[in-house]
Design a protein around this motif. Structure first.
Motif, PDB file in Angstrom:
ATOM      1  N   GLN A  42      18.758   9.063   7.042  1.00 11.75           N
ATOM      2  CA  GLN A  42      18.139   8.907   7.924  1.00 11.75           C
ATOM      3  C   GLN A  42      17.645   7.354   7.949  1.00 11.75           C
ATOM      4  O   GLN A  42      17.582   6.709   6.877  1.00 11.75           O
ATOM      5  N   ASN A  43      17.687   6.849   9.170  1.00 15.68           N
ATOM      6  CA  ASN A  43      17.260   5.534   9.367  1.00 15.68           C
ATOM      7  C   ASN A  43      15.470   5.303   9.024  1.00 15.68           C
ATOM      8  O   ASN A  43      14.883   5.642  10.239  1.00 15.68           O
ATOM      9  N   LEU A  44      15.130   4.997   7.788  1.00 19.84           N
ATOM     10  CA  LEU A  44      13.743   4.885   7.625  1.00 19.84           C
ATOM     11  C   LEU A  44      12.927   3.824   8.545  1.00 19.84           C
ATOM     12  O   LEU A  44      11.736   3.804   8.595  1.00 19.84           O
ATOM     13  N   ALA A  45      13.867   2.935   9.174  1.00 25.45           N
ATOM     14  CA  ALA A  45      13.159   2.115   9.903  1.00 25.45           C
ATOM     15  C   ALA A  45      12.003   2.372  11.186  1.00 25.45           C
ATOM     16  O   ALA A  45      11.290   1.825  11.588  1.00 25.45           O
ATOM     17  N   ALA A  46      12.729   3.659  11.627  1.00 27.82           N
ATOM     18  CA  ALA A  46      11.766   4.341  12.570  1.00 27.82           C
ATOM     19  C   ALA A  46      10.380   4.564  12.227  1.00 27.82           C
ATOM     20  O   ALA A  46       9.751   4.605  13.009  1.00 27.82           O
ATOM     21  N   TYR A  47      10.113   4.418  10.813  1.00 28.68           N
ATOM     22  CA  TYR A  47       8.678   4.638  10.710  1.00 28.68           C
ATOM     23  C   TYR A  47       7.995   3.581  10.406  1.00 28.68           C
ATOM     24  O   TYR A  47       6.727   3.547  10.466  1.00 28.68           O
ATOM     25  N   VAL A  48       8.376   2.203  10.360  1.00 21.77           N
ATOM     26  CA  VAL A  48       7.695   0.951  10.314  1.00 21.77           C
ATOM     27  C   VAL A  48       6.904   0.553  11.493  1.00 21.77           C
ATOM     28  O   VAL A  48       6.105  -0.200  11.459  1.00 21.77           O
ATOM     29  N   THR A  49       7.304   1.162  12.586  1.00 20.86           N
ATOM     30  CA  THR A  49       6.572   1.169  13.899  1.00 20.86           C
ATOM     31  C   THR A  49       5.566   2.262  13.992  1.00 20.86           C
ATOM     32  O   THR A  49       4.882   2.338  14.987  1.00 20.86           O
ATOM     33  N   LYS A  50       5.632   3.349  13.478  1.00 19.37           N
ATOM     34  CA  LYS A  50       4.863   4.280  13.630  1.00 19.37           C
ATOM     35  C   LYS A  50       3.301   4.182  13.211  1.00 19.37           C
ATOM     36  O   LYS A  50       3.085   3.739  12.061  1.00 19.37           O
ATOM     37  N   LYS A  51       2.521   4.417  14.191  1.00 22.41           N
ATOM     38  CA  LYS A  51       1.137   4.201  13.824  1.00 22.41           C
ATOM     39  C   LYS A  51       0.412   4.520  12.588  1.00 22.41           C
ATOM     40  O   LYS A  51      -0.244   3.796  11.917  1.00 22.41           O
TER      41      LYS A  51
ATOM     42  N   THR B 101      18.825   0.668   3.075  1.00 30.39           N
ATOM     43  CA  THR B 101      20.252   0.624   3.211  1.00 30.39           C
ATOM     44  C   THR B 101      20.846  -0.425   4.184  1.00 30.39           C
ATOM     45  O   THR B 101      19.775  -0.833   4.967  1.00 30.39           O
ATOM     46  N   LEU B 102      21.902  -0.798   4.305  1.00 26.21           N
ATOM     47  CA  LEU B 102      22.472  -1.656   5.232  1.00 26.21           C
ATOM     48  C   LEU B 102      21.917  -1.618   6.776  1.00 26.21           C
ATOM     49  O   LEU B 102      21.302  -2.294   7.462  1.00 26.21           O
ATOM     50  N   PRO B 103      22.092  -0.106   7.177  1.00 21.80           N
ATOM     51  CA  PRO B 103      21.625  -0.159   8.519  1.00 21.80           C
ATOM     52  C   PRO B 103      20.134  -0.143   8.871  1.00 21.80           C
ATOM     53  O   PRO B 103      19.647  -0.679   9.753  1.00 21.80           O
ATOM     54  N   VAL B 104      19.232   0.267   7.598  1.00 19.83           N
ATOM     55  CA  VAL B 104      17.777  -0.008   7.808  1.00 19.83           C
ATOM     56  C   VAL B 104      17.438  -1.388   7.815  1.00 19.83           C
ATOM     57  O   VAL B 104      16.817  -1.811   8.518  1.00 19.83           O
ATOM     58  N   MET B 105      18.306  -2.245   7.062  1.00 24.92           N
ATOM     59  CA  MET B 105      18.058  -3.761   6.898  1.00 24.92           C
ATOM     60  C   MET B 105      18.608  -4.368   8.396  1.00 24.92           C
ATOM     61  O   MET B 105      17.795  -5.063   8.884  1.00 24.92           O
ATOM     62  N   ARG B 106      19.515  -3.903   8.960  1.00 26.35           N
ATOM     63  CA  ARG B 106      19.971  -4.403  10.487  1.00 26.35           C
ATOM     64  C   ARG B 106      18.484  -4.189  11.235  1.00 26.35           C
ATOM     65  O   ARG B 106      18.399  -4.947  12.099  1.00 26.35           O
ATOM     66  N   SER B 107      18.277  -2.782  11.464  1.00 30.01           N
ATOM     67  CA  SER B 107      17.422  -2.435  12.251  1.00 30.01           C
ATOM     68  C   SER B 107      15.950  -3.398  11.849  1.00 30.01           C
ATOM     69  O   SER B 107      15.256  -3.721  12.929  1.00 30.01           O
TER      70      SER B 107
ATOM     71  N   LYS C 289       0.784  -1.410   0.128  1.00 26.81           N
ATOM     72  CA  LYS C 289       0.008   0.153   0.080  1.00 26.81           C
ATOM     73  C   LYS C 289       0.718   1.320  -0.134  1.00 26.81           C
ATOM     74  O   LYS C 289       0.360   2.187  -0.139  1.00 26.81           O
ATOM     75  N   VAL C 290       2.016   1.265   0.684  1.00 28.49           N
ATOM     76  CA  VAL C 290       2.992   2.024   0.608  1.00 28.49           C
ATOM     77  C   VAL C 290       4.451   1.904   0.507  1.00 28.49           C
ATOM     78  O   VAL C 290       4.767   0.786   1.025  1.00 28.49           O
ATOM     79  N   VAL C 291       5.040   2.832  -0.230  1.00 23.90           N
ATOM     80  CA  VAL C 291       6.627   2.576  -0.628  1.00 23.90           C
ATOM     81  C   VAL C 291       7.071   3.503   0.164  1.00 23.90           C
ATOM     82  O   VAL C 291       7.151   4.857  -0.032  1.00 23.90           O
ATOM     83  N   ILE C 292       8.232   3.303   1.235  1.00 28.70           N
ATOM     84  CA  ILE C 292       8.999   4.354   1.927  1.00 28.70           C
ATOM     85  C   ILE C 292      10.349   4.644   1.554  1.00 28.70           C
ATOM     86  O   ILE C 292      10.965   3.344   1.132  1.00 28.70           O
ATOM     87  N   GLY C 293      10.511   5.650   1.204  1.00 27.46           N
ATOM     88  CA  GLY C 293      11.973   5.689   0.548  1.00 27.46           C
ATOM     89  C   GLY C 293      12.120   7.607   0.912  1.00 27.46           C
ATOM     90  O   GLY C 293      11.792   8.030   1.898  1.00 27.46           O
ATOM     91  N   TYR C 294      13.217   7.880   0.088  1.00 21.31           N
ATOM     92  CA  TYR C 294      13.645   9.239   0.276  1.00 21.31           C
ATOM     93  C   TYR C 294      13.390  10.085  -0.774  1.00 21.31           C
ATOM     94  O   TYR C 294      13.069   9.791  -1.996  1.00 21.31           O
ATOM     95  N   GLU C 295      13.199  11.522  -0.866  1.00 23.23           N
ATOM     96  CA  GLU C 295      12.937  12.231  -1.676  1.00 23.23           C
ATOM     97  C   GLU C 295      13.707  13.478  -1.497  1.00 23.23           C
ATOM     98  O   GLU C 295      14.449  13.812  -0.375  1.00 23.23           O
ATOM     99  N   GLN C 296      14.002  14.322  -2.482  1.00 27.30           N
ATOM    100  CA  GLN C 296      14.683  15.738  -2.184  1.00 27.30           C
ATOM    101  C   GLN C 296      13.891  16.607  -1.274  1.00 27.30           C
ATOM    102  O   GLN C 296      12.879  16.813  -1.463  1.00 27.30           O
TER     103      GLN C 296
ATOM    104  N   CYS D 193      15.221   6.971  16.659  1.00 31.75           N
ATOM    105  CA  CYS D 193      15.730   5.789  16.727  1.00 31.75           C
ATOM    106  C   CYS D 193      14.733   4.615  16.288  1.00 31.75           C
ATOM    107  O   CYS D 193      13.647   4.444  17.083  1.00 31.75           O
ATOM    108  N   PRO D 194      15.189   3.667  15.437  1.00 28.71           N
ATOM    109  CA  PRO D 194      14.008   2.669  15.190  1.00 28.71           C
ATOM    110  C   PRO D 194      13.842   1.757  16.426  1.00 28.71           C
ATOM    111  O   PRO D 194      12.725   1.183  16.391  1.00 28.71           O
ATOM    112  N   MET D 195      14.877   1.546  17.123  1.00 23.74           N
ATOM    113  CA  MET D 195      14.601   0.777  18.341  1.00 23.74           C
ATOM    114  C   MET D 195      13.811   1.352  19.583  1.00 23.74           C
ATOM    115  O   MET D 195      13.496   0.725  20.594  1.00 23.74           O
ATOM    116  N   CYS D 196      13.614   2.613  19.681  1.00 20.90           N
ATOM    117  CA  CYS D 196      12.930   3.212  20.775  1.00 20.90           C
ATOM    118  C   CYS D 196      11.257   3.414  20.080  1.00 20.90           C
ATOM    119  O   CYS D 196      10.998   4.371  19.916  1.00 20.90           O
TER     120      CYS D 196
END
Lengths: 341, 266
Positions: free
Chosen positions: B53-62, B75-81, B18-25, B167-170
């Motif tokens: 920016q670690n976009l993984a912070a958004y996957v737990t956002k309501k 990216t690698l840090p996002v995948m790790r998160s 339903k949604v693709v999370i990525g980066y824009e200018q 922080c994706p873990m917070c």
């Protein structure tokens, strides 16, 4: 009083600083650490940051500190004893290097702290502050003071406003208030008579980017707009915007107790936080980020003009610079102006 | 990033997500998160070295989760998160698809999180040279010098909690610091309050922090708080072994099983 205009030579600023120090004045001036600037108690002229467009933090801390002890309490067999803040302990401070958008924010902050309840601690703190404003000769893409009724040489809020007169480094000093005059009296010879009248050509050029009046009128019918949801989706809900803002005045009151004694403390709060103004019942009046983002804009551009006849934004652009996810208030205000309801 | 745009459009058109999370200018020279829900908006997607920016912070956002199945440019840090979040039951294959971006900036497709984990495990978490140097410098200080360093560094902190938000873990819905009855951490921004907050955060992240620097990058005052989590990464490795986020949930510092025979935690 009429604004008195004087010339302050390039070398005289340091002399002025030293004279004020010799007169036991506390001077808060911009200080840079880790590339970010904030107002700190400064002992030497050389430590003052220069060349900044805007300090990272606003100067509001001086009258509305991030942490303000309201009272001390202690409990014993005889009961509870409470000791309020001694207003006589508040020091006289010179606030040095304040940009006009920050200085004018003091008026907006004051309108909140003098509204239905006169906040004595704030009023007393502010009464001890003398503001040395410094006009802007540069601006950046985040600045928009001219769109909210300000300008790069605005005298509002300053007791003395210094304007850099080109590359030679001399300053035009506009002595605006009695407090400013009291400082001049300490160093008469540094404030030379001058016939310079116009300062405009030395100020940053900043075109008007939107009309704050139009925004206010638009917001009357904008509460239910989907624009809030779109704008706030990337907002992470931190308080960076509110804490660097010169006019954000929300606070929380906390008891910091250790055993049978402790202090009641006023701390900054932010409408961006998910638990902001949560009721004791557990009900959250703004339970999604879009409602919290809407509150931020509505408060500044609708509620404050309606209740206090001032806007809660001075166009300093700090919130946009500080935001970790590029929530740019100027971009969002322009969108609000352009979107059809 | 042509491949990413093409893939985002396919996924949205086929309703796979339903949604693709990525980066824009963003504004100025900034980049920022973009949430693509309509195929025509996919053309705004970008990827370059500024996209940190670690976009993984958004996957737990309501508000983001509610949209339905998400795809994330990772990216690698996002995948790790994401692997760490999956091990904590925050995301799974049903609600998240990973569009990997390799360290060489190539798009890599993953059928599921197991494949993401395999990819992530090819790389060790390495602290960069500049921060390593800082950690060494701190380690060589006397405890009094180190204490002074941290008191000075943390003094400007006004507790805006941008570090926590980024922080994706917070992802706790209510953080320890937000409790006042009983109160665990002093709320005011004072020397003690700031120290307690940042030490508590570093402790809570030990064995979970994937060293992405999101906290430091988000800090409006550029306080080097990531040195605390980096130090914990080094210490945890020394005492408890090497850390890699793992779907098996065998966390370095803790374990959790829904069928734990102890009942005090339930």
């Amino acid at each position: 009083m009429n604004i008195d205009k004087r010339l302050v030579r390039k070398d005289s600023l340091e002399k002025l600083f030293d004279i004020l120090k010799r007169n036991s004045k506390t001077i808060y001036a911009p200080f840079t650490k880790n590339g970010k600037s904030t107002f700190r108690d400064t002992e030497s002229f050389g430590a003052i940051s220069t060349g900044y467009i805007q300090t990272t933090e606003s100067a509001k801390d001086i009258a509305f500190p991030r942490t303000e002890k309201l009272l001390d309490f202690s409990k014993s067999k005889e009961g509870m004893s409470v000791k309020g803040t001694d207003l006589n302990d508040i020091p006289d401070v010179i606030l040095w290097g304040v940009r006009p958008c920050d200085a004018s924010g003091i008026g907006e902050l004051s309108s909140i702290f003098n509204w239905d309840y006169k906040d004595e601690i704030y009023i007393n703190r502010l009464s001890k502050v003398t503001v040395f404003g410094f006009s802007c000769s540069k601006s950046d893409e985040y600045c928009f003071c001219t769109s909210v009724g300000g300008n790069p040489g605005n005298t509002a809020g300053s007791d003395i406003l210094f304007t850099l007169l080109g590359e030679e480094g001399d300053y035009l000093a506009e002595i605006i208030t009695e407090k400013g005059l009291a400082v001049v009296d300490l160093a008469q010879n540094l404030f030379e008579k001058t016939d310079i009248s116009g300062k405009e050509k030395f100020l940053a050029e900043l075109p008007v980017k939107f009309s704050h009046e139009d925004i206010r009128l638009k917001l009357d019918k904008f509460f239910e707009s989907k624009e809030w949801i779109e704008q706030s989706l990337r907002c992470l809900g931190c308080g960076a915007c509110a804490y660097v803002c010169p006019t954000c005045a929300c606070f929380d009151i906390q008891d910091e107790a250790h055993g049978k004694k402790g202090s009641r403390v006023r701390c900054w709060d932010s409408c961006g936080f998910s638990h902001f103004t949560v009721h004791t019942s557990g009900y959250n009046p703004r339970n999604v980020q879009s409602a919290r983002w809407r509150q931020r804009i509505m408060h500044k551009f609708s509620y404050m003009p309606e209740r206090l006849s001032v806007y809660g934004c001075t166009g300093c652009g700090r919130c946009s610079r500080a935001c970790p996810v590029d929530m740019n208030i100027l971009e969002h205000l322009i969108s609000i102006q352009e979107v059809t309801v | 990033m042509v491949d990413l745009i093409k893939r985002a459009k396919e996924l949205l058109e086929s309703s796979a997500v339903k949604v693709v999370i990525g980066y824009e200018q963003g504004t100025g020279n900034k980049t920022r998160a973009l949430f693509v829900e309509k195929t025509e908006d996919a053309d705004k997607l970008i990827f370059d070295s500024r996209c940190i920016q670690n976009l993984a912070a958004y996957v737990t956002k309501k508000e983001v989760k509610e949209k339905g199945k998400m795809a994330i440019a990772a990216t690698l840090p996002v995948m790790r998160s994401i692997i760490q979040l999956a091990s904590e039951f925050q995301v799974n294959d049903n609600n998240l698809l990973v569009l990997g971006i390799t360290p060489e900036s190539n798009l890599i497709e993953f059928a599921n999180l197991v494949e993401v984990e395999t990819f992530v495990h090819q790389y060790q978490i390495e602290i960069d040279a500049r921060n390593k140097e800082m950690l060494d410098k701190l380690a060589k200080m006397t405890s009094a010098e180190r204490w002074k360093f941290w008191v000075d560094e943390l003094a400007p902190c006004f507790k805006c909690y941008a570090c926590r938000a980024a922080c994706p873990m917070c992802y706790c819905s209510r953080c320890t610091v937000d409790f006042n009855q009983p109160q665990w951490i002093p709320v005011p921004s004072t020397e003690l309050g700031n120290l307690e907050w940042h030490i508590m955060r570093a402790m809570h992240l030990t064995g979970r922090c994937i060293d992405c620097d999101a906290c430091y990058n988000a800090c409006p005052l550029s306080i080097p708080i990531n040195l605390l989590t980096k130090r914990m990464l080094v210490d945890a490795k020394e005492h408890f072994g090497n850390y890699q986020p793992s779907l098996k949930g065998d966390n370095l510092m803790s374990t959790y099983k829904p069928d734990d025979k102890e009942n005090f935690i339930q």
